[in-house]
Design a protein around this motif. Sequence first.
Motif, short mmCIF file in Angstrom:
data_model
loop_
_atom_site.label_atom_id
_atom_site.label_comp_id
_atom_site.label_asym_id
_atom_site.label_seq_id
_atom_site.Cartn_x
_atom_site.Cartn_y
_atom_site.Cartn_z
N GLU A 15 0.95 -1.24 -0.16
CA GLU A 15 0.00 0.07 -0.07
C GLU A 15 0.83 1.32 -0.02
OE1 GLU A 15 -2.97 0.66 -0.58
OE2 GLU A 15 -3.96 -1.55 -0.63
N ALA A 16 2.14 1.16 0.48
CA ALA A 16 3.02 2.21 0.62
C ALA A 16 3.43 2.83 -0.77
CB ALA A 16 4.23 2.32 1.67
N ASP A 17 3.54 1.73 -1.58
CA ASP A 17 4.05 1.78 -3.13
C ASP A 17 2.97 2.80 -3.64
OD1 ASP A 17 6.71 1.00 -2.54
OD2 ASP A 17 6.32 -0.94 -3.22
N LEU A 18 1.63 2.17 -3.52
CA LEU A 18 0.54 2.89 -4.25
C LEU A 18 0.42 4.20 -3.64
CD1 LEU A 18 -1.85 -0.31 -4.29
CD2 LEU A 18 -0.13 0.47 -6.03
N ALA A 19 0.36 4.33 -2.42
CA ALA A 19 0.36 5.68 -1.90
C ALA A 19 1.45 6.81 -2.55
CB ALA A 19 0.24 5.72 -0.46
N ARG A 56 -5.07 7.85 -11.75
CA ARG A 56 -4.83 8.26 -10.42
C ARG A 56 -6.03 7.99 -9.67
NH1 ARG A 56 -6.01 8.81 -5.82
NH2 ARG A 56 -5.12 10.60 -4.47
N HIS A 57 -7.29 8.14 -10.04
CA HIS A 57 -8.67 8.18 -9.44
C HIS A 57 -9.61 6.87 -10.08
CE1 HIS A 57 -8.17 12.10 -7.62
NE2 HIS A 57 -7.61 12.38 -9.12
N GLU A 58 -9.22 6.28 -11.20
CA GLU A 58 -10.18 5.13 -11.59
C GLU A 58 -9.57 3.71 -11.81
OE1 GLU A 58 -13.04 6.29 -14.50
OE2 GLU A 58 -12.41 8.32 -14.34
N TYR A 59 -8.28 3.97 -12.24
CA TYR A 59 -7.61 2.61 -12.43
C TYR A 59 -7.42 1.88 -11.32
CZ TYR A 59 -3.62 -0.76 -13.32
OH TYR A 59 -2.86 -1.67 -13.63
N ASP A 60 -7.72 0.21 -11.20
CA ASP A 60 -7.57 -0.40 -10.24
C ASP A 60 -6.37 -1.25 -10.26
OD1 ASP A 60 -8.04 -2.13 -8.07
OD2 ASP A 60 -10.23 -2.57 -8.72
N TRP A 61 -5.29 -1.12 -9.61
CA TRP A 61 -4.26 -2.07 -9.70
C TRP A 61 -4.53 -3.31 -9.09
CZ3 TRP A 61 -0.01 -3.77 -11.70
CH2 TRP A 61 0.76 -4.69 -10.84
N ARG A 62 -4.93 -3.19 -7.86
CA ARG A 62 -5.60 -4.57 -7.19
C ARG A 62 -6.10 -5.49 -8.19
NH1 ARG A 62 -1.63 -4.55 -3.78
NH2 ARG A 62 -1.52 -3.10 -2.12
N GLU A 67 -5.48 -10.47 -11.32
CA GLU A 67 -5.30 -11.20 -12.86
C GLU A 67 -4.03 -11.89 -13.05
OE1 GLU A 67 -6.45 -10.52 -17.52
OE2 GLU A 67 -6.40 -8.55 -15.98
N LEU A 68 -3.10 -10.94 -12.49
CA LEU A 68 -1.74 -11.48 -12.80
C LEU A 68 -1.63 -12.75 -12.07
CD1 LEU A 68 0.34 -8.36 -13.15
CD2 LEU A 68 0.21 -10.01 -14.95
N ASN A 69 -1.86 -12.60 -10.73
CA ASN A 69 -1.79 -13.63 -9.84
C ASN A 69 -2.67 -14.79 -10.05
OD1 ASN A 69 0.27 -12.56 -8.52
ND2 ASN A 69 -1.07 -11.63 -6.84
N ASP A 291 -6.94 0.46 -19.52
CA ASP A 291 -6.31 -0.56 -18.12
C ASP A 291 -5.27 -1.51 -18.48
OD1 ASP A 291 -8.49 0.57 -16.16
OD2 ASP A 291 -9.80 -0.96 -16.63
N ARG A 292 -5.50 -2.21 -19.74
CA ARG A 292 -4.12 -2.83 -20.19
C ARG A 292 -2.86 -2.03 -20.43
NH1 ARG A 292 -5.45 -7.05 -18.57
NH2 ARG A 292 -6.15 -8.92 -19.69
N LEU A 293 -3.10 -0.79 -20.96
CA LEU A 293 -1.88 0.15 -21.22
C LEU A 293 -1.52 0.54 -19.66
CD1 LEU A 293 -3.70 2.56 -23.82
CD2 LEU A 293 -1.76 0.90 -24.06
N LEU A 294 -2.04 0.71 -18.78
CA LEU A 294 -1.72 1.26 -17.55
C LEU A 294 -1.16 0.19 -16.70
CD1 LEU A 294 -4.53 3.71 -16.68
CD2 LEU A 294 -1.94 4.38 -17.24
N THR A 295 -1.63 -0.95 -16.89
CA THR A 295 -1.07 -2.08 -16.11
C THR A 295 0.50 -2.53 -16.69
OG1 THR A 295 -3.24 -3.18 -15.75
CG2 THR A 295 -1.19 -4.52 -15.60
N ASN A 296 0.72 -2.16 -18.24
CA ASN A 296 1.88 -2.25 -18.67
C ASN A 296 2.84 -1.43 -18.13
OD1 ASN A 296 3.66 -3.55 -20.79
ND2 ASN A 296 3.39 -1.50 -21.58
N VAL A 297 2.46 0.05 -17.95
CA VAL A 297 3.17 1.00 -17.75
C VAL A 297 3.61 0.67 -15.96
CG1 VAL A 297 3.17 3.34 -16.66
CG2 VAL A 297 2.22 2.55 -19.04
N MET A 298 2.56 0.11 -15.23
CA MET A 298 2.76 -0.19 -13.64
C MET A 298 4.10 -1.09 -13.74
SD MET A 298 0.74 1.45 -11.28
CE MET A 298 0.36 0.39 -10.24
#
Length: 385
Positions: A15-19, A56-62, A67-69, A291-298
């Motif tokens: 959570e610290a990395d996401l914050a 920042r406000h809508e993308y859901d990393w979790r 999905e990856l896990n 979301d795929r674009l942003l997960t790749n960037v993440m």
Amino acid sequence: MTNSTITPFRLEVSEADLADLHARLDATRWPPPLPGDGWDTGVPTGWLRELAHYWRHEYDWRAAERELNSHPQFTTEIDGQNVHFLHVRSRHENALPLLLTHGWPGSVVEFLDLVGSLTDPAAHGGDPADAFHVVIPSLPGYGLSGPLSEPGWTIARIGAAWAELMRRLGYERYGTQGGDVGGMVSPAVARVAPERVVGVHTNGGPGPIAPFPMPDDERASLTGLERDRVARIEAFMREESGYIAIQSTRPQTLAYGLTDSPVGQLAWIMDKFREWTHPREADPDTVVDKDRLLTNVMLYWLTGTAGSAAYAGYAQEAAWGEVKEISGVPTAALVFAHDVAIRRYAETENRITRWTDVGRGGHFAALEEPDVLLDDVREFFRDLR
């Protein structure tokens, strides 16, 4: 290769990395837009602001993390380098192992939408006889295969590492597939292990591309389609090759900005997704899922691997110009509208047995045209199993 242990891996970002990411996005120091604020001068400020706001406000990393896990992931050390990979076995025991390799600025995320159809075709309207066990490694220095342990990770060395990975997994016969860097690595695996690789499938072509600059007499022998592709290679060298010059000569200097600023990393990658998706005039988030674009960037951002991916991808020293031996392994090229591969040049280093030109689609085949890619992969390997 003394440590051959294969260790299960699960992605768990704190959570610290996401914050920290959110705080950096909130504190972005935006440049004023240049006149016109269009793509000709780089990523438009207005467009990137909207994408960063969504991040920042809508993308859901979790959700992306889950999905990856949901796919089995592992790490192992090969030639001193940490290597991360997905390994999803089909429920069909006669499935053919298939090694999938991404490119730059991509990641294993490129293939997520294909895993189900490849491993369980019957559940996705396909024939169980077309089933694959899939192995999807992160390239050395990229994302979860970072950081880079040492220099010298040429295409040939990665090919040897991938052959070792498949040996450790117990696969005696398998196919390879990839585009961009993966399109060069896939035939490199066949050159290392021609007795094990049954076929090489590439999107965009296995290389090499047409010579630049091209002599007039050679240009005169080209077909209309080939001349168009040569013209686009020339335009690329004039207008778009600056990123290669930076990444191949000063990757560490570039890395400071991309590792410190999420918007900087986002812009660097989005610039290429806009240039290399099809049609070029479309914004990349209208061609590839946002979301795929942003997960790749993440995966680049969370691992801080902008510099090591650039170094591994383009710091190939003299290896780029070396003429490569033909492995003799059957090789396929699926060439989309954006791609610039020409068969006569590809045949100088590969045994081309299948060549398919498609009038649509761009550089990121698995993200843009997954159904076309899936069908071509199935058809190519059907007679090689």
